[in-house]
Scaffold this active site. Structure first.
Site, PDB file in Angstrom:
ATOM      1  N   ASP A 102      26.226  19.191 -31.742  1.00  0.00           N
ATOM      2  CA  ASP A 102      26.872  18.705 -30.522  1.00  0.00           C
ATOM      3  C   ASP A 102      26.355  17.357 -30.033  1.00  0.00           C
ATOM      4  O   ASP A 102      26.380  17.076 -28.826  1.00  0.00           O
ATOM      5  CB  ASP A 102      26.759  19.760 -29.418  1.00  0.00           C
ATOM      6  CG  ASP A 102      27.734  20.906 -29.664  1.00  0.00           C
ATOM      7  OD1 ASP A 102      28.867  20.621 -30.102  1.00  0.00           O
ATOM      8  OD2 ASP A 102      27.370  22.070 -29.421  1.00  0.00           O
ATOM      9  N   ASP A 162      35.647  22.447 -32.751  1.00  0.00           N
ATOM     10  CA  ASP A 162      35.125  21.611 -31.666  1.00  0.00           C
ATOM     11  C   ASP A 162      34.514  20.313 -32.194  1.00  0.00           C
ATOM     12  O   ASP A 162      34.474  19.298 -31.498  1.00  0.00           O
ATOM     13  CB  ASP A 162      34.032  22.356 -30.870  1.00  0.00           C
ATOM     14  CG  ASP A 162      34.301  23.830 -30.652  1.00  0.00           C
ATOM     15  OD1 ASP A 162      34.965  24.443 -31.503  1.00  0.00           O
ATOM     16  OD2 ASP A 162      33.823  24.379 -29.648  1.00  0.00           O
ATOM     17  N   GLY A 220      37.932  32.208 -42.204  1.00  0.00           N
ATOM     18  CA  GLY A 220      37.898  31.812 -40.795  1.00  0.00           C
ATOM     19  C   GLY A 220      37.371  32.960 -39.943  1.00  0.00           C
ATOM     20  O   GLY A 220      37.553  34.139 -40.290  1.00  0.00           O
ATOM     21  N   THR A 222      36.102  33.921 -35.562  1.00  0.00           N
ATOM     22  CA  THR A 222      35.924  33.398 -34.209  1.00  0.00           C
ATOM     23  C   THR A 222      34.500  33.645 -33.738  1.00  0.00           C
ATOM     24  O   THR A 222      33.766  34.464 -34.299  1.00  0.00           O
ATOM     25  CB  THR A 222      36.923  34.028 -33.217  1.00  0.00           C
ATOM     26  OG1 THR A 222      37.026  33.155 -32.087  1.00  0.00           O
ATOM     27  CG2 THR A 222      36.503  35.418 -32.751  1.00  0.00           C
ATOM     28  N   ARG A 234      40.522  27.067 -25.998  1.00  0.00           N
ATOM     29  CA  ARG A 234      39.791  25.791 -26.045  1.00  0.00           C
ATOM     30  C   ARG A 234      39.676  25.254 -27.463  1.00  0.00           C
ATOM     31  O   ARG A 234      39.660  24.044 -27.676  1.00  0.00           O
ATOM     32  CB  ARG A 234      38.432  25.886 -25.367  1.00  0.00           C
ATOM     33  CG  ARG A 234      37.954  24.510 -24.982  1.00  0.00           C
ATOM     34  CD  ARG A 234      36.873  24.473 -23.942  1.00  0.00           C
ATOM     35  NE  ARG A 234      35.758  25.318 -24.249  1.00  0.00           N
ATOM     36  CZ  ARG A 234      35.559  26.519 -23.730  1.00  0.00           C
ATOM     37  NH1 ARG A 234      36.416  27.017 -22.858  1.00  0.00           N
ATOM     38  NH2 ARG A 234      34.505  27.233 -24.074  1.00  0.00           N
ATOM     39  N   TRP A 238      40.570  21.577 -28.327  1.00  0.00           N
ATOM     40  CA  TRP A 238      39.743  20.627 -29.103  1.00  0.00           C
ATOM     41  C   TRP A 238      40.545  20.089 -30.287  1.00  0.00           C
ATOM     42  O   TRP A 238      40.400  18.924 -30.674  1.00  0.00           O
ATOM     43  CB  TRP A 238      38.457  21.267 -29.605  1.00  0.00           C
ATOM     44  CG  TRP A 238      37.436  21.702 -28.582  1.00  0.00           C
ATOM     45  CD1 TRP A 238      36.756  22.892 -28.559  1.00  0.00           C
ATOM     46  CD2 TRP A 238      36.922  20.944 -27.464  1.00  0.00           C
ATOM     47  NE1 TRP A 238      35.874  22.924 -27.497  1.00  0.00           N
ATOM     48  CE2 TRP A 238      35.952  21.741 -26.817  1.00  0.00           C
ATOM     49  CE3 TRP A 238      37.197  19.671 -26.957  1.00  0.00           C
ATOM     50  CZ2 TRP A 238      35.258  21.315 -25.687  1.00  0.00           C
ATOM     51  CZ3 TRP A 238      36.505  19.239 -25.816  1.00  0.00           C
ATOM     52  CH2 TRP A 238      35.552  20.052 -25.205  1.00  0.00           C
ATOM     53  N   SER A 350      32.763  31.598 -22.219  1.00  0.00           N
ATOM     54  CA  SER A 350      32.705  32.595 -23.282  1.00  0.00           C
ATOM     55  C   SER A 350      32.964  33.967 -22.688  1.00  0.00           C
ATOM     56  O   SER A 350      32.144  34.449 -21.888  1.00  0.00           O
ATOM     57  CB  SER A 350      31.313  32.628 -23.914  1.00  0.00           C
ATOM     58  OG  SER A 350      31.046  31.434 -24.590  1.00  0.00           O
ATOM     59  N   SER A 353      34.729  40.016 -26.034  1.00  0.00           N
ATOM     60  CA  SER A 353      35.810  40.943 -26.400  1.00  0.00           C
ATOM     61  C   SER A 353      35.217  41.936 -27.403  1.00  0.00           C
ATOM     62  O   SER A 353      34.104  41.720 -27.898  1.00  0.00           O
ATOM     63  CB  SER A 353      36.972  40.174 -27.046  1.00  0.00           C
ATOM     64  OG  SER A 353      36.757  40.054 -28.433  1.00  0.00           O
TER      65      SER A 353
END
Ligand code: GLY
Length: 389
Positions: A102, A162, A220, A222, A234, A238, A350, A353
């Site tokens: 980041d 991101d 892939g 999450t 988001r 992004w 965040s 779930s």
């Protein structure tokens, strides 16, 4: 790419001006509290706790200060922004919490901004060091920048959508240093990301695991979305802003096509007020919280792309951005300091779930990046803004 189903109003120039002035006044009120401290990633009961300069989000508050400085020319913003440059210089030279990707989120709004605005040498040096740190996470076999964790660790051998926003730091570092190594890595990462992260229908994977042997995509997954096959709002935001920036730097027709695809998916999933729920599997009628920060990010992406396409297409993007910003200003922005010391309510960082791996934090709160991109969108609508990204 119109929002045919919605009869939304566009924000007027005067409303933009008033909203930006209100946002700048909020920054001014916050200045004494967060000149020698950073703002936490999200508010708690709508007020930001202070934090050390050790989160991935600490660059956004200084970004708000630089936008306020540009808007007013007020010396107190410049002085506070430069005190925070010292903090960011200290962070990178001492490698405090920088073992992640980041660096662009951190150093573009905090240090590239003053390097561009004031030609500030310390800010420039700090941002170049951050770019060096970022490229140290590049994997030549898979041609990607590893997002999190120990380099090469199998459980973290992945990049995330991101990261497209971290890449402008690398283009800037090449332009500053005359060394193409930074931009070359940005180019390679972008190609990998746009090849694998965008699904057939224009939605995106939040994170993509790579195969260390073949350098191809493994699968892939999450982290902050609802589930691996859902549509984290988001992440999609992004992708919209990220592909606009990729196109700005590379001018490849396929990147413009990627932008159009991810934008189409995003707009098709929006509820009537144009502010997405935190994951876009949730639609009108749900009790799930929104993520207002996604709307601000997308508005900035639309306004960025409007600079690079035909006047007709640009007109559509500007109109869409004006509708989104109108909704943000009217229904989500903070109108009085007693309510909150942030800029925009109802962001979600965040949310846990049954199917994701995130730590629950900042649900239905202000988010530091949401506040920054809200101000950026207003600034873009108010002036011919010279981008930090
Ligand atoms: N880049 C992390 C997030 O958007 O929450």
């Amino acid at each position: 790419m119109s929002l045919d189903n919605f009869a939304s109003q566009e924000i007027s120039n005067n409303e933009v001006k008033v909203a930006l002035e209100r946002a700048v006044a909020q920054v001014e009120r916050n200045l004494p509290h967060y000149t020698y401290a950073c703002q936490n990633h999200t508010s708690v009961n709508r007020f930001y706790p202070k934090c050390e300069n050790n989160q991935w989000t600490c660059g956004f508050w200084p970004g708000e200060i630089w936008l306020a400085y540009e808007s007013t020319d007020n010396r107190s913003f410049r002085d506070a922004g430069l005190i925070l440059v010292d903090s960011f210089y200290n962070r990178i030279i001492n490698k405090i919490e920088v073992d992640h990707h980041d660096m662009g989120f951190l150093y573009t709004p905090s240090c590239v901004a003053p390097a561009k605005l004031l030609d500030n040498a310390k800010a420039r040096d700090a941002a170049i060091m951050a770019a060096d740190q970022l490229i140290s996470r590049f994997h030549p076999i898979g041609k990607f920048i590893q997002a999190w964790g120990e380099l090469g660790a199998p459980d973290n051998y992945r990049y995330i959508i991101d990261c497209l926003l971290n890449l402008p730091l690398l283009y800037w570092a090449s332009q500053q240093s005359g060394d193409d190594k930074y931009a070359n890595i940005a180019r390679k990462h972008t190609a990998t990301c746009l090849k694998y992260s965008i699904r057939e229908d224009g939605s995106t994977f939040h994170t993509v695991f790579m195969n260390p042997k073949t350098g191809e995509m493994s699968h892939g997954a999450t982290c902050q979305g609802y589930s691996d096959d859902s549509f984290w709002a988001r992440g999609q935001a992004w992708a919209v802003y990220g592909t606009a920036l990729s196109y700005k730097y590379e001018r490849k027709p396929e990147y413009l096509d990627s932008f159009r695809r991810v934008l189409r998916f995003y707009t098709e999933k929006l509820p009537a007020d144009l502010i997405p729920y935190w994951d876009m599997i949730f639609t009108s009628g749900t009790e799930e919280p929104r993520d207002s920060s996604s709307a601000s990010i997308v508005a900035c992406g639309l306004l960025e792309m409007a600079r690079h396409v035909s006047p007709e297409e640009a007109g559509e993007y500007i109109s869409l951005a004006r509708q989104m910003v109108k909704s943000l200003v009217d229904n989500y922005s903070v109108k009085a300091p007693s309510i909150s010391n942030g800029q925009v309510l109802h962001a979600t960082y965040s949310k846990k779930s049954p199917y994701n791996t995130c730590t629950p934090e900042g649900v239905d709160e202000c988010a530091s990046w949401g506040d920054y991109f809200y101000m950026e969108a207003l600034t873009r609508l108010n002036s011919d803004w010279k981008s930090y990204w």
